[in-house]
Design a protein around this motif. Structure first.
Motif, PDB file in Angstrom:
ATOM      1  N   ASP A 137      34.005 -46.148 -11.154  1.00 55.12           N
ATOM      2  CA  ASP A 137      33.009 -47.227 -11.164  1.00 55.12           C
ATOM      3  C   ASP A 137      31.591 -46.729 -11.406  1.00 55.12           C
ATOM      4  N   GLY A 138      31.441 -45.647 -12.143  1.00 54.40           N
ATOM      5  CA  GLY A 138      30.106 -45.141 -12.455  1.00 54.40           C
ATOM      6  C   GLY A 138      29.413 -44.441 -11.308  1.00 54.40           C
ATOM      7  N   ARG A 139      30.111 -44.209 -10.226  1.00 56.14           N
ATOM      8  CA  ARG A 139      29.502 -43.490  -9.110  1.00 56.14           C
ATOM      9  C   ARG A 139      29.323 -42.017  -9.464  1.00 56.14           C
ATOM     10  N   ALA A 140      28.486 -41.348  -8.700  1.00 60.56           N
ATOM     11  CA  ALA A 140      28.234 -39.925  -8.922  1.00 60.56           C
ATOM     12  C   ALA A 140      28.583 -39.147  -7.660  1.00 60.56           C
ATOM     13  N   HIS A 141      29.351 -38.100  -7.837  1.00 60.37           N
ATOM     14  CA  HIS A 141      29.604 -37.182  -6.740  1.00 60.37           C
ATOM     15  C   HIS A 141      28.349 -36.349  -6.478  1.00 60.37           C
ATOM     16  N   ALA A 173      39.718 -51.052  -2.621  1.00 60.37           N
ATOM     17  CA  ALA A 173      39.751 -50.227  -3.822  1.00 60.37           C
ATOM     18  C   ALA A 173      39.056 -48.897  -3.571  1.00 60.37           C
ATOM     19  N   PRO A 174      39.776 -47.770  -3.661  1.00 55.73           N
ATOM     20  CA  PRO A 174      39.140 -46.483  -3.419  1.00 55.73           C
ATOM     21  C   PRO A 174      38.087 -46.175  -4.474  1.00 55.73           C
ATOM     22  N   GLN A 175      37.013 -45.574  -4.042  1.00 55.74           N
ATOM     23  CA  GLN A 175      35.918 -45.216  -4.943  1.00 55.74           C
ATOM     24  C   GLN A 175      36.214 -43.927  -5.708  1.00 55.74           C
ATOM     25  N   ALA A 176      37.241 -43.209  -5.288  1.00 50.43           N
ATOM     26  CA  ALA A 176      37.628 -41.943  -5.912  1.00 50.43           C
ATOM     27  C   ALA A 176      39.052 -41.627  -5.498  1.00 50.43           C
ATOM     28  N   THR A 177      39.606 -40.550  -6.055  1.00 49.47           N
ATOM     29  CA  THR A 177      40.974 -40.081  -5.857  1.00 49.47           C
ATOM     30  C   THR A 177      41.945 -41.063  -6.518  1.00 49.47           C
ATOM     31  N   TYR A 178      43.225 -40.855  -6.334  1.00 49.59           N
ATOM     32  CA  TYR A 178      44.219 -41.799  -6.848  1.00 49.59           C
ATOM     33  C   TYR A 178      45.153 -42.252  -5.732  1.00 49.59           C
ATOM     34  N   GLY A 191      37.082 -48.295   3.149  1.00 51.87           N
ATOM     35  CA  GLY A 191      36.609 -47.324   2.179  1.00 51.87           C
ATOM     36  C   GLY A 191      35.106 -47.237   2.034  1.00 51.87           C
ATOM     37  N   GLN A 192      34.361 -47.851   2.932  1.00 50.72           N
ATOM     38  CA  GLN A 192      32.903 -47.874   2.812  1.00 50.72           C
ATOM     39  C   GLN A 192      32.208 -46.753   3.570  1.00 50.72           C
ATOM     40  N   GLY A 193      32.971 -45.837   4.131  1.00 47.80           N
ATOM     41  CA  GLY A 193      32.338 -44.660   4.718  1.00 47.80           C
ATOM     42  C   GLY A 193      32.375 -44.612   6.223  1.00 47.80           C
ATOM     43  N   PRO A 194      31.480 -43.827   6.828  1.00 47.56           N
ATOM     44  CA  PRO A 194      31.500 -43.624   8.277  1.00 47.56           C
ATOM     45  C   PRO A 194      31.276 -44.917   9.054  1.00 47.56           C
ATOM     46  N   ALA A 195      31.981 -45.023  10.170  1.00 45.52           N
ATOM     47  CA  ALA A 195      31.815 -46.186  11.041  1.00 45.52           C
ATOM     48  C   ALA A 195      30.731 -45.973  12.086  1.00 45.52           C
ATOM     49  N   CYS A 204      35.418 -33.844   4.040  1.00 45.05           N
ATOM     50  CA  CYS A 204      36.250 -34.133   2.874  1.00 45.05           C
ATOM     51  C   CYS A 204      35.535 -35.193   2.046  1.00 45.05           C
ATOM     52  N   ASN A 205      35.023 -34.807   0.887  1.00 46.93           N
ATOM     53  CA  ASN A 205      34.225 -35.706   0.051  1.00 46.93           C
ATOM     54  C   ASN A 205      34.432 -35.358  -1.423  1.00 46.93           C
ATOM     55  N   PRO A 206      35.001 -36.285  -2.200  1.00 42.84           N
ATOM     56  CA  PRO A 206      35.505 -37.602  -1.852  1.00 42.84           C
ATOM     57  C   PRO A 206      36.587 -37.535  -0.770  1.00 42.84           C
ATOM     58  N   HIS A 207      36.635 -38.635  -0.015  1.00 40.50           N
ATOM     59  CA  HIS A 207      37.424 -38.626   1.207  1.00 40.50           C
ATOM     60  C   HIS A 207      38.883 -38.981   0.945  1.00 40.50           C
ATOM     61  N   ASN A 208      39.754 -38.187   1.510  1.00 44.75           N
ATOM     62  CA  ASN A 208      41.187 -38.422   1.486  1.00 44.75           C
ATOM     63  C   ASN A 208      41.635 -38.726   2.920  1.00 44.75           C
ATOM     64  N   PRO A 209      42.050 -39.997   3.231  1.00 50.27           N
ATOM     65  CA  PRO A 209      42.726 -40.916   2.321  1.00 50.27           C
ATOM     66  C   PRO A 209      41.979 -42.177   1.908  1.00 50.27           C
ATOM     67  N   THR A 210      40.784 -42.469   2.386  1.00 48.66           N
ATOM     68  CA  THR A 210      40.176 -43.776   2.091  1.00 48.66           C
ATOM     69  C   THR A 210      39.544 -43.852   0.716  1.00 48.66           C
ATOM     70  N   GLY A 211      39.325 -42.705   0.059  1.00 49.07           N
ATOM     71  CA  GLY A 211      38.719 -42.713  -1.264  1.00 49.07           C
ATOM     72  C   GLY A 211      37.227 -42.940  -1.269  1.00 49.07           C
ATOM     73  N   HIS A 212      36.579 -42.805  -0.117  1.00 53.63           N
ATOM     74  CA  HIS A 212      35.137 -43.009  -0.060  1.00 53.63           C
ATOM     75  C   HIS A 212      34.382 -41.859  -0.720  1.00 53.63           C
ATOM     76  N   VAL A 213      33.328 -42.208  -1.458  1.00 54.43           N
ATOM     77  CA  VAL A 213      32.430 -41.227  -2.058  1.00 54.43           C
ATOM     78  C   VAL A 213      31.116 -41.289  -1.289  1.00 54.43           C
ATOM     79  N   ALA A 214      30.776 -40.220  -0.608  1.00 57.21           N
ATOM     80  CA  ALA A 214      29.568 -40.217   0.226  1.00 57.21           C
ATOM     81  C   ALA A 214      28.317 -40.378  -0.621  1.00 57.21           C
TER      82      ALA A 214
END
Length: 413
Positions: free
Chosen positions: A233-237, A342-347, A168-172, A192-202
């Motif tokens: 977790d207080g992140r901002a889109h 733990a996904p940073q976004a989505t459910y 869930g930490q973003g691009p590899a 796709c941001n927030p990313h589905n399915p990993t829940g990453h927030v760019a």
């Protein structure tokens, strides 16, 4: 009935349910019995002995303001054509979206460039058709929401991939590494941001790097941001089009209230073009009259949610974050072989079950052994049979039974 399935008279679990009830707005609580009466895909696909945790629907009722707006349309029998068709004025969704972006991000898209749509998957397909030709290449993240890949392949385009880390930490790959791999005929990025399915927030630096890459290659970007209201977790889109006029001019942003307010079948969203030239380029291939109309109930519900639903959204995010953390703690203690970042976004959580050495595709094994339905990983990632997507937006009484079923299925040999 299977032992892990909820009884109709199920009592709150001693684990999560009391916490969930304290966090969840009263009007959004639904009992297991009420959920079993639903006819949506989530609850009608499998038998009564299966616990559903797959399709992106929440086991929660929408906020009261949304339900009242829907009831008001029905009470008035107000099913006529919307007035903007006659006046040529911007659609109410476009006006409301511009105001919301200004309030949340200090960024105000032009309402005249907002085009209402009934279905975001339709928008993905039409953008591929509008901005690419057969044989062109489209860049997508991987794993990815299945219709994004399908929108490319179904229309005779080629796929280039940006691998996303399973944690869930973003691009590899860095933007430079990605640039070196892309075919010359890469014309479009479906982001796709927030990313589905990993829940990453760019992050802003990640988006800046992607924007620079797209600008250097003269690529159009379609940015699916429908989970932007569900960031933890207080992140901002960060809306991609808000990064600057240059990247904004070549970006189509897809937005909707359907995920945040749990109204997916009400069919209302917006294609927000970042420039008049981009909208004209789209319309040259896809007549705007062919897009149809956004559903009147969906429009009313979305406008109500955007105008009066922020307090409810705050409570929803708190609830979903607590549910996410509860599932993570239980799995770490009971089946540490499951990779749960733990996904940073989505459910939705992207589960890595490769360490368990299951005797078949993970989702199929879990369904057979535990009578729990997750989304199959191979739908999101070619060859990804060891992965599964888990929807933790469950009613408070159901979250622990879901985890119980998952744990039992993984322990069965």
């Amino acid at each position: 009935m299977h032992p892990t399935a909820p009884r109709e008279d199920a009592q709150p679990s001693p684990l999560f349910a009391p916490l969930g009830d304290a966090l969840l707005p009263a009007e959004s609580r639904l009992s297991p019995a009420a959920l079993r009466q639903r006819r949506s895909m989530k609850w009608a696909t499998h038998g009564a002995d299966v616990l559903p945790a797959f399709v992106a629907e929440m086991d929660l009722a929408p906020p009261l303001c949304v339900q009242e707006a829907i009831a008001d349309v029905a009470a008035r029998g107000d099913y006529g054509y919307p007035p903007h068709l006659a006046t040529g004025a911007p659609h109410p969704l476009a006006l409301a979206h511009a105001a919301r972006m200004a309030a949340l991000y200090g960024f105000e898209p032009e309402p005249d460039l907002g085009v209402p749509i009934a279905d975001l998957v339709q928008a993905l397909y039409l953008c591929v058709a509008a901005f690419t030709d057969p044989g062109d290449c489209v860049l997508i993240q991987e794993p990815i929401y299945p219709p994004i890949r399908a929108a490319v392949l179904d229309q005779g385009r080629q796929v280039a991939t940006l691998p996303m880390r399973a944690d869930g930490q973003g691009p590899a790959l860095s933007a430079a590494e990605l640039d070196a791999r892309l075919p010359n005929r890469t014309r479009l990025l479906l982001l796709c941001n927030p990313h589905n399915p990993t829940g990453h927030v760019a992050t802003r630096p990640q988006l800046d790097a992607l924007a620079s890459l797209c600008l250097s290659r003269d690529m159009v970007v379609v940015s699916d941001e429908i989970h932007a209201d569900l960031v933890f977790d207080g992140r901002a889109h960060v809306p991609l089009a808000a990064l600057g006029a240059e990247i904004g001019a070549c970006t189509v942003t897809l937005v909707s209230g359907t995920k945040a307010f749990n109204i997916p079948a009400l069919s209302a969203g917006l294609m927000q073009f970042g420039s008049g030239g981009l909208k004209q380029r789209f319309a040259a291939r896809i007549p705007l009259k062919g897009l149809g109309l956004a559903n009147a109930f969906g429009v009313a519900a979305t406008l109500a949610g955007w105008a009066r639903g922020d307090e409810w959204l705050d409570r929803l995010r708190t609830y979903l974050q607590a549910a996410r953390d509860h599932v993570q703690r239980r799995l770490a203690a009971e089946v540490p072989g499951i990779g749960f970042a733990a996904p940073q976004a989505t459910y939705m959580a992207w589960l890595d079950l490769s360490a368990l050495d299951l005797p078949g595709p993970a989702a199929s094994v879990l369904l057979e052994r535990g009578r729990i339905a997750l989304s199959a990983g191979e739908r999101f990632l070619p060859g990804g049979t060891a992965f599964a997507r888990f929807n933790f937006a469950a009613a408070p009484e159901l979250l622990d039974p879901l985890v119980d079923a998952l744990v039992a299925a993984c322990r069965t040999r």
